[in-house]
Every structure is written in C-alpha cells, then in structure tokens.
Enzyme design. Structure first.
Site, PDB file in Angstrom:
ATOM      1  N   LYS A  47       0.837  -1.207   0.000  1.00 56.97           N
ATOM      2  CA  LYS A  47       0.000   0.000   0.000  1.00 56.97           C
ATOM      3  C   LYS A  47       0.872   1.258   0.000  1.00 56.97           C
ATOM      4  O   LYS A  47       0.551   2.243  -0.658  1.00 56.97           O
ATOM      5  CB  LYS A  47      -0.900   0.019   1.246  1.00 56.97           C
ATOM      6  CG  LYS A  47      -2.033  -1.010   1.231  1.00 56.97           C
ATOM      7  CD  LYS A  47      -2.943  -0.782   2.433  1.00 56.97           C
ATOM      8  CE  LYS A  47      -4.082  -1.785   2.496  1.00 56.97           C
ATOM      9  NZ  LYS A  47      -5.019  -1.517   3.593  1.00 56.97           N
ATOM     10  N   GLU A  71      -9.157  -2.739  14.406  1.00 54.06           N
ATOM     11  CA  GLU A  71     -10.073  -2.691  13.248  1.00 54.06           C
ATOM     12  C   GLU A  71     -11.403  -3.229  13.732  1.00 54.06           C
ATOM     13  O   GLU A  71     -11.564  -4.438  13.895  1.00 54.06           O
ATOM     14  CB  GLU A  71      -9.528  -3.537  12.100  1.00 54.06           C
ATOM     15  CG  GLU A  71      -8.478  -2.795  11.318  1.00 54.06           C
ATOM     16  CD  GLU A  71      -8.234  -3.368   9.922  1.00 54.06           C
ATOM     17  OE1 GLU A  71      -9.042  -4.185   9.441  1.00 54.06           O
ATOM     18  OE2 GLU A  71      -7.215  -2.996   9.341  1.00 54.06           O
ATOM     19  N   ASP A 100      -8.500   1.526   4.554  1.00 53.67           N
ATOM     20  CA  ASP A 100      -9.111   0.225   4.763  1.00 53.67           C
ATOM     21  C   ASP A 100      -9.772  -0.191   3.456  1.00 53.67           C
ATOM     22  O   ASP A 100     -10.437   0.617   2.805  1.00 53.67           O
ATOM     23  CB  ASP A 100     -10.152   0.308   5.888  1.00 53.67           C
ATOM     24  CG  ASP A 100     -10.351  -1.061   6.487  1.00 53.67           C
ATOM     25  OD1 ASP A 100      -9.384  -1.613   7.028  1.00 53.67           O
ATOM     26  OD2 ASP A 100     -11.463  -1.607   6.357  1.00 53.67           O
ATOM     27  N   SER A 101      -9.549  -1.442   3.066  1.00 52.19           N
ATOM     28  CA  SER A 101     -10.162  -1.860   1.807  1.00 52.19           C
ATOM     29  C   SER A 101     -10.778  -3.237   1.936  1.00 52.19           C
ATOM     30  O   SER A 101     -10.513  -3.965   2.895  1.00 52.19           O
ATOM     31  CB  SER A 101      -9.146  -1.821   0.668  1.00 52.19           C
ATOM     32  OG  SER A 101      -7.896  -2.243   1.108  1.00 52.19           O
ATOM     33  N   PHE A 174      -0.038  -7.741  -3.838  1.00 53.66           N
ATOM     34  CA  PHE A 174      -0.258  -8.439  -2.566  1.00 53.66           C
ATOM     35  C   PHE A 174      -1.722  -8.879  -2.495  1.00 53.66           C
ATOM     36  O   PHE A 174      -2.544  -8.545  -3.361  1.00 53.66           O
ATOM     37  CB  PHE A 174       0.086  -7.499  -1.387  1.00 53.66           C
ATOM     38  CG  PHE A 174      -0.739  -6.236  -1.367  1.00 53.66           C
ATOM     39  CD1 PHE A 174      -1.932  -6.173  -0.664  1.00 53.66           C
ATOM     40  CD2 PHE A 174      -0.323  -5.111  -2.074  1.00 53.66           C
ATOM     41  CE1 PHE A 174      -2.697  -5.012  -0.652  1.00 53.66           C
ATOM     42  CE2 PHE A 174      -1.085  -3.945  -2.068  1.00 53.66           C
ATOM     43  CZ  PHE A 174      -2.274  -3.900  -1.359  1.00 53.66           C
ATOM     44  N   GLY A 175      -2.027  -9.612  -1.446  1.00 58.80           N
ATOM     45  CA  GLY A 175      -3.417  -9.991  -1.163  1.00 58.80           C
ATOM     46  C   GLY A 175      -4.111 -10.689  -2.329  1.00 58.80           C
ATOM     47  O   GLY A 175      -3.602 -11.668  -2.901  1.00 58.80           O
ATOM     48  N   ASP A 177      -4.545  -9.614  -5.269  1.00 60.77           N
ATOM     49  CA  ASP A 177      -4.117  -9.112  -6.583  1.00 60.77           C
ATOM     50  C   ASP A 177      -4.084 -10.180  -7.688  1.00 60.77           C
ATOM     51  O   ASP A 177      -4.548  -9.915  -8.804  1.00 60.77           O
ATOM     52  CB  ASP A 177      -2.740  -8.433  -6.480  1.00 60.77           C
ATOM     53  CG  ASP A 177      -2.855  -6.991  -5.992  1.00 60.77           C
ATOM     54  OD1 ASP A 177      -3.978  -6.465  -5.959  1.00 60.77           O
ATOM     55  OD2 ASP A 177      -1.822  -6.401  -5.637  1.00 60.77           O
ATOM     56  N   ARG A 203      -7.714   1.831  -4.690  1.00 62.73           N
ATOM     57  CA  ARG A 203      -6.825   2.673  -3.887  1.00 62.73           C
ATOM     58  C   ARG A 203      -6.291   3.822  -4.732  1.00 62.73           C
ATOM     59  O   ARG A 203      -6.180   4.953  -4.255  1.00 62.73           O
ATOM     60  CB  ARG A 203      -5.668   1.838  -3.311  1.00 62.73           C
ATOM     61  CG  ARG A 203      -4.832   2.591  -2.284  1.00 62.73           C
ATOM     62  CD  ARG A 203      -3.915   1.667  -1.510  1.00 62.73           C
ATOM     63  NE  ARG A 203      -4.677   0.588  -0.899  1.00 62.73           N
ATOM     64  CZ  ARG A 203      -4.742  -0.648  -1.393  1.00 62.73           C
ATOM     65  NH1 ARG A 203      -4.058  -0.990  -2.473  1.00 62.73           N
ATOM     66  NH2 ARG A 203      -5.480  -1.564  -0.815  1.00 62.73           N
TER      67      ARG A 203
HETATM   68  P1  IMP Z   1      -6.877  -4.137   4.736  1.00 61.19           P
HETATM   69  O1  IMP Z   1      -7.401  -2.907   4.095  1.00 61.19           O
HETATM   70  O2  IMP Z   1      -5.394  -4.051   4.897  1.00 61.19           O
HETATM   71  O3  IMP Z   1      -7.620  -4.506   5.990  1.00 61.19           O
HETATM   72  O4  IMP Z   1      -7.098  -5.289   3.673  1.00 61.19           O
HETATM   73  C1  IMP Z   1      -8.079  -6.281   3.749  1.00 61.19           C
HETATM   74  C2  IMP Z   1      -7.643  -7.455   2.902  1.00 61.19           C
HETATM   75  O5  IMP Z   1      -7.803  -7.125   1.534  1.00 61.19           O
HETATM   76  C3  IMP Z   1      -6.187  -7.880   3.085  1.00 61.19           C
HETATM   77  O6  IMP Z   1      -6.118  -9.287   3.019  1.00 61.19           O
HETATM   78  C4  IMP Z   1      -5.483  -7.265   1.905  1.00 61.19           C
HETATM   79  O7  IMP Z   1      -4.362  -8.024   1.510  1.00 61.19           O
HETATM   80  C5  IMP Z   1      -6.579  -7.296   0.849  1.00 61.19           C
HETATM   81  N1  IMP Z   1      -6.399  -6.158  -0.040  1.00 61.19           N
HETATM   82  C6  IMP Z   1      -6.550  -4.854   0.276  1.00 61.19           C
HETATM   83  N2  IMP Z   1      -6.256  -4.081  -0.787  1.00 61.19           N
HETATM   84  C7  IMP Z   1      -5.910  -4.930  -1.762  1.00 61.19           C
HETATM   85  C8  IMP Z   1      -5.463  -4.722  -3.080  1.00 61.19           C
HETATM   86  O8  IMP Z   1      -5.294  -3.609  -3.576  1.00 61.19           O
HETATM   87  N3  IMP Z   1      -5.197  -5.833  -3.789  1.00 61.19           N
HETATM   88  C9  IMP Z   1      -5.354  -7.087  -3.287  1.00 61.19           C
HETATM   89  N4  IMP Z   1      -5.739  -7.335  -2.061  1.00 61.19           N
HETATM   90  C10 IMP Z   1      -6.011  -6.253  -1.300  1.00 61.19           C
END
Ligand code: IMP
Length: 219
Positions: A47, A71, A100-101, A174-175, A177, A203
């Site tokens: 991020k 959270e 937060d996403s 990450f995550g 993606d 984002r």
């Molecule tokens: P948080 O906003 O960090 O709480 O993210 C919640 C979950 O969504 C986490 O597992 C992150 O890895 C995933 N996540 C958040 N933003 C993205 C992104 O831009 N791409 C992929 N996964 C995301």
C-alpha cells in the site's frame, strides 16, 4: 475567491506562454510550506508503494508508520476508517492517513467485504477460487476508504469493478491481486506494475481524490 481564480488563470496563461509548468511549481511550493511529511499508518508495504507512486509529483514525503489500531467489526469500511482515525489521532499528532479496503464478490452476497483480511489469512486466494468453482458470475469489486487526519478527519473513497479470475495469475502486488481482473483489462492486478495497478485500482482512485484535496493546500 474571484481573486484566487483569476490569479490561477493568469498563472496558466503565463505558464503556457513561457512553456513552464508554473501551476505545478506553485502547488509544490504551497504543499512544501504547509506539509512536508505525511505519515501512512499501515503495516502493508504494498500500500505504501502505491501511495508513494500516486503522491510522487507533490513532493510530499510519505513515511510508513506501523502503529497498531483496532479494526472494529463493522459492515461499513468508512466506519472502520473513522474509528481508526479517532484512535490514532489520540496517540499521534502529525498529519497522517490510514486506509481500509475490501473485496466484495457479487455471487457471495458481497462476501468477504469488511472481513477480507481474515478471509485472506484463512482460506486465501485458493479458497476464494474454490468457493466460486463452477459459477459463471465472477463479478466483484474492490473498495478503498482512505481516512486523512489533518486537524480533523476527512474521508476519500475509490471503487474498482472487475472479475475474479479462474486461476491465480501473476506475482506482483499483494493480497487478492493475482485473482482480481479489473474492468477493461485482460490482466490481473498481480500481473501489473504499481503504476498500472494504480490507474485501475480502488486505492488509486481514493488516492487521486486525496491528491486533489492536498493540491488545494492543507491547514
Ligand atoms: P486491509 O485494508 O489491509 O484490511 O485489507 C483487507 C484485505 O484485503 C487484506 O487481506 C489485503 O491483503 C486485501 N487487499 C486490500 N487491498 C488490496 C489490493 O489492492 N489488492 C489485493 N488485495 C487487497
């Protein structure tokens, strides 16, 4: 206000006359006077990379700060971000933002949504693909809520619509993606550079909104 607008218009005329981007120069001067450092409270380096890429032209130094904040369990990401802002502003006095996403999958009634982090840590991308096995509707969207604290809270949002891919593709980011393919792209976020992902992503859009606000100057 009229004086400011005509000053701005004259700057644009002057800058095109001498072929120099005076407007951007003044934005940088204003931002440098009012805010040189902006803290990003997150433990996620991905991020931070995305935020640095988007705010690069403002010459604001983004500094990652790993400050743990609760959270809360809420169905609304905005509520979670506002709680985080409130909590962190008690402990930290410089201007900062947090984000937060969540990933919302249509066929799963918007699951995992605000539980995206927990779901990713438990069943991961493989688990999501298994849940969608054999389903033709793979529509999903990501939502990002940025909370900026600068003498008070302010929220910026962004949404990226797309689909969950049939398999894990790509190693970047990450995550989720490698399983999310935004609209108008044949690639997953996991196959994109930071800049390319930012041009499609939730984002990236929320950061664009924050940039517009920062360009106006902050107190
Ligand atoms: P948080 O906003 O960090 O709480 O993210 C919640 C979950 O969504 C986490 O597992 C992150 O890895 C995933 N996540 C958040 N933003 C993205 C992104 O831009 N791409 C992929 N996964 C995301």
């Amino acid at each position: 206000m009229t004086i400011i607008l005509s000053f701005w218009a004259s700057l644009s005329d002057l800058s095109s006359a001498i072929n120099f981007d005076l407007r951007n120069f003044f934005i940088r001067v204003i931002v440098n006077i009012f805010m040189e450092e902006l803290y990003f409270i997150t433990s996620n380096k991905g991020k931070v990379k995305e935020a640095k890429e988007k705010l690069n032209h403002l010459d604001i130094e983004i500094i990652q700060l790993e400050l743990d904040y609760p959270e809360i369990q809420a169905s609304d990401l905005k509520e979670i971000a506002l709680y985080g802002l409130d909590f962190c502003s008690e402990k930290f006095k410089s201007p900062f933002f947090l984000e937060d996403s969540g990933l919302f999958i249509e066929e799963l009634n918007s699951f995992p949504g605000p539980y995206s982090r927990y779901v990713h840590e438990t069943i991961g991308n493989d688990g999501i693909l298994k849940l969608l096995l054999g389903l033709s509707n793979r529509n999903a969207y990501f939502k990002s809520v940025i909370g900026l604290y600068n003498n008070g809270p302010i929220i910026f949002e962004g949404v990226s619509r797309g689909k969950i891919s049939n398999e894990i593709i790509g190693k970047s980011g990450f995550g989720y993606d490698p399983i999310f393919m935004p609209e108008n792209s044949e690639k997953t976020f996991g196959e994109m550079s930071t800049e390319e992902k930012n041009s499609y992503s939730h984002r990236g859009k929320a950061l664009d909104n924050m940039v517009k606000y920062l360009e106006k100057g902050v107190e």
